[in-house]
Motif scaffolding. Structure first.
Motif, short mmCIF file in Angstrom:
data_model
loop_
_atom_site.label_atom_id
_atom_site.label_comp_id
_atom_site.label_asym_id
_atom_site.label_seq_id
_atom_site.Cartn_x
_atom_site.Cartn_y
_atom_site.Cartn_z
N ALA A 39 0.85 -1.19 0.00
CA ALA A 39 0.00 0.00 0.00
C ALA A 39 0.88 1.24 0.00
O ALA A 39 2.02 1.20 0.45
CB ALA A 39 -0.89 0.00 1.24
N PRO A 40 0.37 2.38 -0.52
CA PRO A 40 1.17 3.60 -0.52
C PRO A 40 1.64 3.96 0.88
O PRO A 40 0.89 3.88 1.84
CB PRO A 40 0.18 4.66 -1.06
N SER A 41 2.91 4.32 0.98
CA SER A 41 3.45 4.67 2.29
C SER A 41 3.08 6.10 2.64
O SER A 41 2.62 6.86 1.81
CB SER A 41 4.97 4.53 2.28
N THR A 46 3.42 12.78 0.58
CA THR A 46 4.07 14.08 0.54
C THR A 46 4.73 14.35 -0.81
O THR A 46 5.44 15.32 -0.95
CB THR A 46 5.13 14.20 1.66
N GLN A 47 4.51 13.49 -1.80
CA GLN A 47 5.08 13.74 -3.13
C GLN A 47 4.25 14.77 -3.88
O GLN A 47 3.03 14.71 -3.89
CB GLN A 47 5.12 12.44 -3.94
N ARG A 48 4.97 15.71 -4.49
CA ARG A 48 4.30 16.73 -5.29
C ARG A 48 5.02 16.83 -6.63
O ARG A 48 6.23 16.72 -6.70
CB ARG A 48 4.34 18.08 -4.57
N THR A 49 4.27 17.09 -7.67
CA THR A 49 4.85 17.27 -9.00
C THR A 49 4.89 18.76 -9.31
O THR A 49 3.92 19.47 -9.07
CB THR A 49 3.99 16.53 -10.05
N ILE A 50 6.03 19.22 -9.83
CA ILE A 50 6.14 20.62 -10.22
C ILE A 50 6.63 20.70 -11.66
O ILE A 50 7.29 19.79 -12.15
CB ILE A 50 7.06 21.42 -9.27
N ALA A 85 13.01 24.79 2.94
CA ALA A 85 12.50 23.86 3.97
C ALA A 85 13.48 22.72 4.19
O ALA A 85 14.15 22.27 3.25
CB ALA A 85 11.14 23.30 3.55
N ASP A 86 13.56 22.24 5.43
CA ASP A 86 14.36 21.06 5.74
C ASP A 86 13.70 19.81 5.15
O ASP A 86 12.49 19.79 4.87
CB ASP A 86 14.47 20.88 7.25
N ASP A 87 14.51 18.76 4.98
CA ASP A 87 14.02 17.43 4.59
C ASP A 87 13.24 17.45 3.28
O ASP A 87 12.12 16.93 3.18
CB ASP A 87 13.16 16.84 5.72
N VAL A 88 13.85 18.03 2.28
CA VAL A 88 13.27 18.07 0.93
C VAL A 88 14.09 17.20 0.01
O VAL A 88 15.32 17.23 0.04
CB VAL A 88 13.23 19.52 0.38
#
Length: 198
Positions: A39-41, A46-50, A85-88
């Motif tokens: 299943a999706p984690s 938090t994935q985003r497409t730009i 932002a941190d953790d990107v």
């Protein structure tokens, strides 16, 4: 209906009950080769497409969906992609972030952010292809070329450049930082290969 027909009907009903029970059991079972982790984690959420220049000011994974050409309307003294932002994780998905060759522009700038990963992209024709200022980053599987600075690090708290290619820039890697690791990276054919201070 004869007694023989009744017996056949009873056998048929029993077979249907067994089959139905097996179906119910399979519905709740894990099939061979599959696991409950398919299943999706939570990180997938938090994935985003730009697809254009902008500022990344929230943690998560960002995936570039198309090339950015001719600077992507980036103003002078601004980066195309700014990470604050941190953790990107910024995944270029094999695309090119192309600049206009103007002074004081950056393809990607990490500004004061920790735990950033930049990977799988090419960056060309910027003042600095990738710039990390007062933050930490891992730069992996990246190609920077035809920039003034391929990779520029200013007071960074820790940067690793690995499995990358830094070629045909004025300065390949400029490191005004102490904690810099260059691993498995081709830094060649730059006017100045490595400029190191600090």
């Amino acid at each position: 209906m004869t007694s023989r027909d009744v017996r056949r009907f009873g056998v048929l009903i029993a077979a249907l009950v067994v089959a139905a029970g097996a179906s119910v059991a399979l519905a709740g079972a894990t099939l061979p080769g599959a696991s409950s982790t398919d299943a999706p984690s939570s990180t997938d959420a938090t994935q985003r497409t730009i697809d254009s220049c902008g500022t990344i000011d929230r943690p998560g994974t960002y995936i570039l969906s198309s090339e950015i050409e001719n600077g992507g309307n980036t103003a002078i003294s601004k980066p195309c992609i700014e990470i604050t932002a941190d953790d990107v994780t910024f995944n270029g998905n094999g695309h090119l972030i192309d600049g206009r060759g103007e002074s004081h522009t950056n393809g990607i700038a990490v500004v004061g952010a920790e735990g950033v990963t930049i990977r799988n992209l090419a960056v060309d024709d910027w003042h600095a292809g990738i710039d990390v200022t007062e933050g930490s980053a891992t730069i992996r599987n990246v190609e920077t070329y035809s920039n003034t600075y391929g990779v520029r690090l200013e007071n960074a708290t820790g940067v690793t450049v690995e499995n990358s290619t830094v070629t045909n820039n004025l300065v390949g890697v400029s490191a005004v930082s102490e904690n810099v690791t260059l691993s498995n990276t081709d830094i060649t054919e730059n006017e100045i290969e490595i400029q190191r201070e600090g």
